[in-house]
Structure formats: structure tokens, C-alpha cells
Design a protein around this motif. Structure first.
Motif, PDB file in Angstrom:
ATOM      1  N   UNK A 127     -13.601  11.570  -1.465  1.00  0.00           N
ATOM      2  CA  UNK A 127     -11.976  10.666  -1.705  1.00  0.00           C
ATOM      3  C   UNK A 127     -11.899   9.840   0.022  1.00  0.00           C
ATOM      4  N   UNK A 128     -12.304   9.134  -0.557  1.00  0.00           N
ATOM      5  CA  UNK A 128     -11.776   7.441   0.896  1.00  0.00           C
ATOM      6  C   UNK A 128     -10.063   7.120   0.815  1.00  0.00           C
ATOM      7  N   UNK A 129      -9.664   7.056   1.085  1.00  0.00           N
ATOM      8  CA  UNK A 129      -8.392   6.109   1.086  1.00  0.00           C
ATOM      9  C   UNK A 129      -9.102   4.634   1.404  1.00  0.00           C
ATOM     10  N   UNK A 130      -9.353   4.327   2.750  1.00  0.00           N
ATOM     11  CA  UNK A 130      -9.662   3.222   2.890  1.00  0.00           C
ATOM     12  C   UNK A 130     -11.048   2.114   1.629  1.00  0.00           C
ATOM     13  N   UNK A 131     -11.567   2.785   1.438  1.00  0.00           N
ATOM     14  CA  UNK A 131     -13.068   2.667   0.385  1.00  0.00           C
ATOM     15  C   UNK A 131     -11.964   2.333  -1.407  1.00  0.00           C
ATOM     16  N   UNK A 132     -10.971   3.426  -1.275  1.00  0.00           N
ATOM     17  CA  UNK A 132     -10.519   3.353  -2.640  1.00  0.00           C
ATOM     18  C   UNK A 132      -9.556   1.749  -2.528  1.00  0.00           C
ATOM     19  N   UNK A 133      -8.632   1.597  -1.606  1.00  0.00           N
ATOM     20  CA  UNK A 133      -7.761   0.083  -1.071  1.00  0.00           C
ATOM     21  C   UNK A 133      -8.785  -0.984  -1.790  1.00  0.00           C
ATOM     22  N   UNK A 134     -10.075  -1.271  -0.502  1.00  0.00           N
ATOM     23  CA  UNK A 134     -10.814  -2.054  -0.702  1.00  0.00           C
ATOM     24  C   UNK A 134     -11.632  -2.502  -2.178  1.00  0.00           C
ATOM     25  N   UNK A 135     -11.553  -1.243  -3.058  1.00  0.00           N
ATOM     26  CA  UNK A 135     -12.260  -1.433  -3.899  1.00  0.00           C
ATOM     27  C   UNK A 135     -10.827  -2.579  -4.774  1.00  0.00           C
ATOM     28  N   UNK A 136     -10.041  -1.700  -4.712  1.00  0.00           N
ATOM     29  CA  UNK A 136      -9.102  -2.019  -5.483  1.00  0.00           C
ATOM     30  C   UNK A 136      -8.633  -3.080  -5.261  1.00  0.00           C
ATOM     31  N   UNK A 137      -8.950  -3.822  -3.705  1.00  0.00           N
ATOM     32  CA  UNK A 137      -8.242  -5.060  -3.888  1.00  0.00           C
ATOM     33  C   UNK A 137      -9.759  -6.185  -4.009  1.00  0.00           C
ATOM     34  N   UNK A 138     -11.092  -5.889  -4.665  1.00  0.00           N
ATOM     35  CA  UNK A 138     -12.620  -6.591  -4.729  1.00  0.00           C
ATOM     36  C   UNK A 138     -12.245  -6.391  -6.080  1.00  0.00           C
ATOM     37  N   UNK A 139     -11.512  -5.554  -7.148  1.00  0.00           N
ATOM     38  CA  UNK A 139     -10.889  -5.737  -8.266  1.00  0.00           C
ATOM     39  C   UNK A 139     -10.397  -6.370  -9.057  1.00  0.00           C
ATOM     40  N   UNK A 140      -9.303  -6.068  -8.051  1.00  0.00           N
ATOM     41  CA  UNK A 140      -8.391  -7.336  -7.969  1.00  0.00           C
ATOM     42  C   UNK A 140      -8.210  -8.546  -8.502  1.00  0.00           C
ATOM     43  N   UNK A 141      -9.429  -9.080  -7.717  1.00  0.00           N
ATOM     44  CA  UNK A 141      -9.703 -10.454  -7.445  1.00  0.00           C
ATOM     45  C   UNK A 141     -10.784 -10.985  -8.346  1.00  0.00           C
ATOM     46  N   UNK A 142     -11.625  -9.526  -8.901  1.00  0.00           N
ATOM     47  CA  UNK A 142     -12.169 -10.189 -10.067  1.00  0.00           C
ATOM     48  C   UNK A 142     -11.691 -10.683 -11.617  1.00  0.00           C
ATOM     49  N   UNK A 143     -10.687  -9.409 -11.188  1.00  0.00           N
ATOM     50  CA  UNK A 143      -9.475  -9.748 -12.743  1.00  0.00           C
ATOM     51  C   UNK A 143      -8.757 -11.010 -12.775  1.00  0.00           C
ATOM     52  N   UNK A 144      -7.977 -11.414 -11.443  1.00  0.00           N
ATOM     53  CA  UNK A 144      -7.910 -12.140 -11.152  1.00  0.00           C
ATOM     54  C   UNK A 144      -8.417 -13.559 -11.389  1.00  0.00           C
TER      55      UNK A 144
END
Length: 343
Positions: free
Chosen positions: A154-171
Motif C-alpha cells: 500500500x502506498x499513500x502517495x499512489x492512492x492520492x495520485x490515483x484518486x486525483x486522476x480518477x476525480x479529474x476523469x469523473x469531473x
């Protein structure tokens, strides 16, 4: 360890405990005061005795409809969603050891919003279906982010970056749906996306009410393990914490609270982002700020709704006011983190 050292440690702990109790008590009093204000204030201001009479089931001319049918559901919606957003945001920020790791930034609320807007624009669904889709969308998005971030470790940095990317896609998906939507559906979608207590209904709040009653004690039981996760993966494991199991339980509880809250009012901006840091500053160290964070969330939502209703010539949804409050803090936080070299 000599007796003097033990005495000083005990005194320091008592001081911190008094600070925690005092802070929490003040927050509870502020919450009650805002709840009373929500019931009293409106086009007609009703005295406390009339409000209490309505709450006790008595028929008071004019007040019964205004307080019982309009203001009480609105107040309860603000109370429950504020608490859920505050607690959920605190769990994410503490667990991931990053003040930016809140549900608004890492895509959880974007998943709920995309599902809800799809139901409104494309399916022309009822409010019940929109609420259910919002919860499912938030859960599916969170699970996708979690398992993509998990990898070999598990990587905190990876989770945040993936989350930001998915958020941009969903927006982007939300923007596309708004472009192709019919004119008569757009006001409903926009009102939902802005985050609003308008039109709150008692029947839509029961799932959130049940979730708050069930998950709040469960999160309190895991609060010690949550604080240990803040020490890091290796330290938490050495202290006997099953990090994967603990993290999964915390994420499920927090996401369900946030998704159900979003289903009731829409994504109220920055409440989950602001509540945790404010609570931690007020409470201090050595005590979990879980409940204070929930109370801060309630105070932010109810105060913002009152400001949106009465402070301007036009009435604004609660999400607009919290956005105005939260955006400068986000900029400040980014500047501070950048100066420290953490991003």
C-alpha cells in the motif's frame, strides 16, 4: 522513572484531558445553539417555546408546518451530513497522514456525483434512485482507488495520485453529462452538485441516520488503531496493528458515511477537508479528534446554511458558502506544504 517525572507526566495528561473535555463541551453547546437557530429563523421568527411545543407534538398555528415540515428536516440534514463529512474527512486525513487526502480531493465524492448526475440527466430517475446511485457510485469509486493503489504494498502517495486522476476523469464525465442534458434537468443537477439543504425530506435521511448510529461507535473502537496508522506502516505493524484489515474497515465506514451524506445533500464543498485539521488544532495531541471533527463539520454546515439564507440579498446553497470559506484554506495549505518540501 522517578516520582517527580511521573507526577509531571500525570499533570500534563490531566491538562490535555481537561482541554479535550472543555473543547468538546463548547462544540456541543455551539451545535445545539445552531440547531435551535435553524428551527427558529426563517421568513417568520418563532420563539423557543413555540419550537419546543411543535417538537413535543403540539399543534401551533403557523409554526407546525414551518418548523415541523420545513425547518426540522433541514436542520437534521445539516446535522447528520455535517457530522458524517467531518468524521469521514478526519478518518481519511489521519489514516493517510496527509491533510490533502480528503474525500473531495481523492475522488470519493466525484464518484457519487457522477452517478447521481447520470441518473438525473440520462435516466430522469426519482430522488430515491438518485440517492441509491450516489451511494453505490461512491463505494465503487473508492474500492477502485484502493485496489489500484494497493499493488504489492500500500502506498499513500499512489492512492492520492490515483484518486486525483480518477476525480479529474469523473469531473470530465459530469461536465459532458451537463452539456448533453436537457434544459429542464440542468437546474436539478446543478442544485445537487452545489450541495444544498433545500428540500430535505425526513424519509431520505433514515439510511444516513442508521449509518451514523452504527459506524460512529465502530470508528471510536478503531480510533486507537487509527492514531497508530499515523505513525507509519512499519511502526503500526510493530505495535500489533493489522494495517490492511484496519485500513479496509476504516475506509468502508468513512466512505459509507460520506456517500450517504452526499446522497442526502449533494457534495458540500470543503467540510470534510476543514473539519479534521480544525478539530486537531483545538483538541491537541494524545486524544482522538474523531467526535470533535464531526461536531466541527456540523457547525460548518449549519453556520454556512444560515449565512447563505440570511447574510445576503439572494439565498445561496450551503455548498457555495463552504466553498468560499474552504478555498483560501486549501491555497494556504498547499503553500505551506510546498515550503516544507512535502510535495
Amino acid at each position: 522513572m522517578n516520582s517527580e517525572t511521573m507526577t509531571s507526566i500525570m499533570k500534563a495528561r490531566q491538562v490535555r484531558k481537561r482541554r479535550f473535555v472543555l473543547t468538546t463541551s463548547i462544540l456541543i453547546v455551539m451545535t445545539i445553539a445552531l440547531c435551535v437557530a435553524m428551527l427558529m429563523l426563517g421568513n417568520t421568527i418563532y420563539p423557543v417555546k413555540d419550537v419546543l411545543s411543535v417538537l413535543l407534538g403540539n399543534d401551533v398555528k403557523g409554526a407546525t408546518f414551518a418548523v415541523g415540515t420545513i425547518r426540522l428536516p433541514r436542520m437534521l440534514a445539516g446535522l447528520l451530513t455535517g457530522f458524517a463529512f467531518g468524521v469521514g474527512g478526519y478518518v481519511f486525513q489521519t489514516m493517510l497522514r496527509n491533510p490533502l487526502a480528503n474525500p473531495n480531493v481523492i475522488g470519493v465524492t466525484a464518484g457519487s456525483s457522477a452517478a447521481a448526475v447520470f441518473c438525473i440527466i440520462v435516466l430522469h430517475a426519482s430522488n430515491t434512485v438518485v440517492s441509491i446511485a450516489s451511494v453505490v457510485g461512491g463505494l465503487v469509486t473508492t474500492l477502485c482507488i484502493y485496489f489500484l493503489a494497493k499493488g504489492a504494498s500500500f502506498s499513500i502517495g499512489r492512492l492520492i495520485l490515483i484518486g486525483i486522476g480518477i476525480q479529474a476523469m469523473l469531473n470530465a464525465v459530469i461536465s459532458y453529462l451537463m452539456l448533453i442534458g436537457k434544459t429542464h434537468d440542468l437546474p436539478t443537477a446543478l442544485r445537487w452538485l452545489s450541495g444544498s439543504l433545500n428540500g430535505a425530506k425526513m424519509e431520505t435521511m433514515y439510511p444516513l441516520m442508521i449509518a451514523v448510529v452504527i459506524f460512529t461507535p465502530l470508528l471510536m473502537m478503531f480510533s486507537k488503531r487509527l492514531e497508530m496508522l499515523e505513525l507509519g506502516e512499519e511502526m503500526s505493524s510493530s505495535l500489533g496493528v493489522d494495517t490492511n484489515k484496519t485500513r479496509l474497515v476504516l475506509i468502508i465506514c468513512a466512505v459509507l458515511l460520506i456517500a450517504l451524506a452526499t446522497a442526502v445533500t449533494g457534495p458540500i464543498a470543503f467540510v470534510a477537508f476543514l473539519a479534521g485539521p480544525i478539530a486537531k488544532r483545538l483538541v491537541g495531541s494524545n486524544f482522538s479528534a474523531l467526535i470533535p471533527a464531526g461536531l466541527i463539520g456540523v457547525i460548518l454546515v449549519l453556520a454556512a446554511d444560515l449565512i447563505g439564507q440570511f447574510a445576503f440579498t439572494a439565498r445561496y446553497p450551503v455548498g457555495v458558502v463552504t466553498g468560499i470559506i474552504g478555498a483560501p484554506y486549501l491555497i494556504y495549505l498547499l503553500i505551506r506544504i510546498n515550503r516544507k518540501g512535502d510535495i
